[in-house]
Every structure is written in structure tokens, then in C-alpha cells.
Design a protein around this motif. Structure first.
Motif, short mmCIF file in Angstrom:
data_model
loop_
_atom_site.label_atom_id
_atom_site.label_comp_id
_atom_site.label_asym_id
_atom_site.label_seq_id
_atom_site.Cartn_x
_atom_site.Cartn_y
_atom_site.Cartn_z
N LYS A 105 20.42 69.89 28.92
CA LYS A 105 20.34 69.81 30.49
C LYS A 105 20.67 71.24 31.05
CE LYS A 105 22.20 65.14 30.78
NZ LYS A 105 23.50 64.30 31.23
N ARG A 164 18.51 73.19 33.82
CA ARG A 164 18.99 73.25 35.17
C ARG A 164 18.97 74.78 35.31
NH1 ARG A 164 23.13 68.13 34.83
NH2 ARG A 164 21.77 66.75 35.44
N PHE A 178 16.30 66.96 34.75
CA PHE A 178 16.31 66.52 33.44
C PHE A 178 17.02 64.96 33.48
CE2 PHE A 178 18.57 65.72 29.45
CZ PHE A 178 17.70 66.22 28.61
N PHE A 187 11.91 66.08 31.33
CA PHE A 187 12.20 67.35 32.45
C PHE A 187 11.19 67.96 32.92
CE2 PHE A 187 11.67 69.14 28.09
CZ PHE A 187 11.28 70.21 28.27
#
Length: 345
Positions: free
Chosen positions: A309, A313, A319, A333
Motif C-alpha cells: 500500500k 500511495r 490500492f 492498484f
């Protein structure tokens, strides 16, 4: 009067203090608050300061610190404010707006008002700066944790798998045992290089020229026949910046490692779409799954998932993960490479 004075004040402020709209508006408000303190003091005949409005100077301190503007520029700006009021009120002190003999009281009120604001904004500047530094340290710790998990953890896991395959091949006297040892040597070499670079304070970047080929190589190297892995890659990988390719590969490899290690899946599918505007991926399996609620616990919700994640990000992407116990897991994602609307498919 106040507008003319403030226009003169802006001419003396450092450009950095006016560049952001919120900073500029706050300086204008603070200037007005100081002027109000001056008028109120003249009205009651003694120096008075509106403490509630003074406390708002903390906003300037925080905003200035987060903007990366040095503290000395903030302090100098308050000094300039006193100078502007001094020159302005001295000029108009002889006129009707400021009664004769009241100039000293007006300047004392202005000095008190500005000094208090300077003190409070400086205190909050330092608090915001410490918070910012703490955030940077936290980000560094998270980055180090990601690198340790994704670089070292994955390679160590693969090295252990190679040793298992070597032992099985030795016991059955199969001829491909030597290949496993050669692969193990290469894996340990990567680990050694990772230690050297990490100890030098460098970000570990995985050079990936072809995600499709690297993923297939990883699947083959893992040597797990229980899971049938299908990989589809659509698009030209050269359209994607190299650092993005490296991060995407690490996330996809971690997805596969989780499937091999925890899912007990019979089938796994990796779909990757690449273009100059975005990277979109879906990884799903038919394994045992897990409870994907926010309070879920278990091996699939540990540092590996967190690392995935954070990597996506950090690239400005989104995600999502969907999983149901005994009914498989789906990870998707999207990483936008250009500005504009993007939908996760």
C-alpha cells in the motif's frame, strides 16, 4: 488609512511570505488586528491587546514553518510591521485621526501587539518544525521497513526455497540441483549488494527492464508446482518511468510471494496494463483468503500488505484489496502517470 499602510508593508515583506495565498491573507489579517489594538487602546486610554486575536498568530508560525521559510524571515516581518506603523502613525499623528499627544500610547499599543504576535508565531514555528522533522523521521523508518521487507525478506524467502529444492533434488539424485545452487548464489549476491547500499543510506531500487520477464523468472525460481500462475502484460513498458517499473515489480512480486506462502491457491492471475498515462494491475487467486475488514489479523495483513500500500500511495496511486475467507483474494492498484481522471478497473 489601513489599506495604504498595508500596501507599504507588503512592499517590504520577503516574497516567500506572500507567495502562498493563505500566508498573504493571514499577514493582512494580522496587520488589521494590530491596527484594531491601536484604536481600542486609544479609545480606553491605556494599552490593551485582544488576546484571542493574538493567539491566531500561531497560524502564521505553523504555515511559515511548513512552507520551509526560515525563522529569521518571520521575525524580520514582525519588525517591519512595527516600522511601517511607526512611520505611518507619526505622519498621520499630526492629523485628525490621531489626537495630539496620543502618538506615544498608539505606538506602545502597536509594539505590545506585534511583540506578542511575534512571540507566539515563533513558538508555533518551532513546534511545527519539530513535527515536520518527526514526520520525516517516521517516513524514513517506514521506507527502511519497506526496503527490508521487500528486498531482503523476499530474497531470503526465495533463498530458503532454493535450499529446500536443493535438498529435495539431492535426496532424489536429480540433476538440476546444481542450477538451484547457482540461483542461490545469485540471490545471496543480491542480498549482499542490498546490505552494502542500505548501509550507505541509499534507496534500494530494483532495476527492472521487463516486468513480464522478471515476474515469470520469479515464478520459475520459486519452483512451486501447486499453483498455476498466469501472467498477462499489456502495453509498452518503456512508456513507464524506470523507478515506477521497479516499484510496481516489487508490489507484484510481493503479491505472488504472499500467494505462494499463505494462500494455498490452485490458480493465480496477474494482469498488468501499462501506458504513458497510467499503470493498472489486478492480482487474484482462488486460495483460502482472509477477513479483509480493517480490524482483520493474520499473515496476509502484516507488513507485506502495508508495504505494498505504501509503495503505491507513494507513487500517487490507489490500492484496494478484496478477500473472503476460503474464497480467494483480489488486489488491484492504479498509478497515474499524468494528471487527469483515472478509474481503477
Amino acid at each position: 488609512m489601513i489599506d495604504r499602510l498595508y500596501a507599504r508593508y507588503e512592499e517590504r515583506l520577503a516574497y516567500a511570505l506572500l507567495e502562498r495565498r493563505d500566508l498573504r491573507a493571514e499577514w493582512r489579517r494580522q496587520f488589521g488586528y494590530v491596527f484594531d489594538d491601536c484604536l481600542r487602546s486609544l479609545k480606553v486610554g491605556r494599552v490593551v491587546v485582544n488576546d484571542d486575536k493574538v493567539a491566531l498568530a500561531s497560524l502564521l508560525g505553523v504555515s511559515t514553518a511548513l512552507s520551509g521559510i526560515p525563522l529569521d524571515k518571520l521575525t524580520l516581518a514582525w519588525g517591519e510591521m512595527i516600522d511601517v506603523f511607526l512611520s505611518g502613525l507619526t505622519g498621520f499623528g499630526a492629523g485628525r485621526l490621531l489626537p495630539t499627544g496620543r502618538t506615544q500610547l498608539a505606538l506602545a499599543a502597536i509594539n505590545r501587539s506585534v511583540v506578542e504576535r511575534s512571540r507566539i508565531s515563533s513558538v508555533w514555528y518551532e513546534k511545527a518544525l519539530l513535527k515536520k522533522l518527526e514526520g520525516l523521521r517516521t517516513a524514513d523508518r517506514k521506507r527502511a521497513a519497506r526496503e527490508l521487507h521487500d528486498w531482503f525478506g523476499s530474497n531470503i524467502s526465495l533463498a530458503l526455497r532454493k535450499l529446500e529444492l536443493h535438498n529435495l533434488a539431492t535426496e532424489s539424485k536429480e540433476t538440476f540441483s546444481r542450477r538451484h545452487i547457482e540461483d542461490l548464489h545469485a540471490i545471496l549476491g543480491n542480498l549482499f549488494e542490498g546490505v552494502r547500499r542500505l548501509s550507505s543510506g541509499l534507496r534500494l531500487q530494483t532495476p527492472v527492464s521487463n516486468i513480464d520477464r522478471e515476474l515469470r523468472s520469479y515464478v520459475d525460481a520459486y519452483g512451486l508446482d501447486l499453483t498455476d500462475v498466469t501472467i498477462f502484460v499489456d502495453g509498452d513498458e518503456t512508456d513507464v518511468p524506470s523507478h515506477v517499473r521497479g516499484e510496481v515489480f516489487l508490489v507484484l512480486r510481493e503479491c505472488l510471494r504472499n500467494i505462494f506462502t499463505h494462500a494455498g491457491a490452485g490458480q493465480a492471475l496477474v494482469m498488468l496494463q501499462l501506458s504513458a498515462s497510467r499503470v493498472c494491475a489486478v492480482v487474484q487467486d482462488d486460495g483460502r483468503g482472509f477477513a479483509s475488514s480493517s480490524d482483520a489479523v493474520g499473515p496476509r495483513t502484516g507488513s507485506g500488505l502495508i508495504s505494498m500500500k505504501e509503495r503505491i500511495r507513494a507513487l500517487g496511486g490507489s490500492f484496494t484489496i478484496t478477500s473472503v475467507p476460503m474464497n480467494g483474494t483480489r488486489i488491484a492498484f492504479l498509478v497515474p502517470l499524468t494528471d487527469g481522471p483515472h478509474d481503477l478497473v
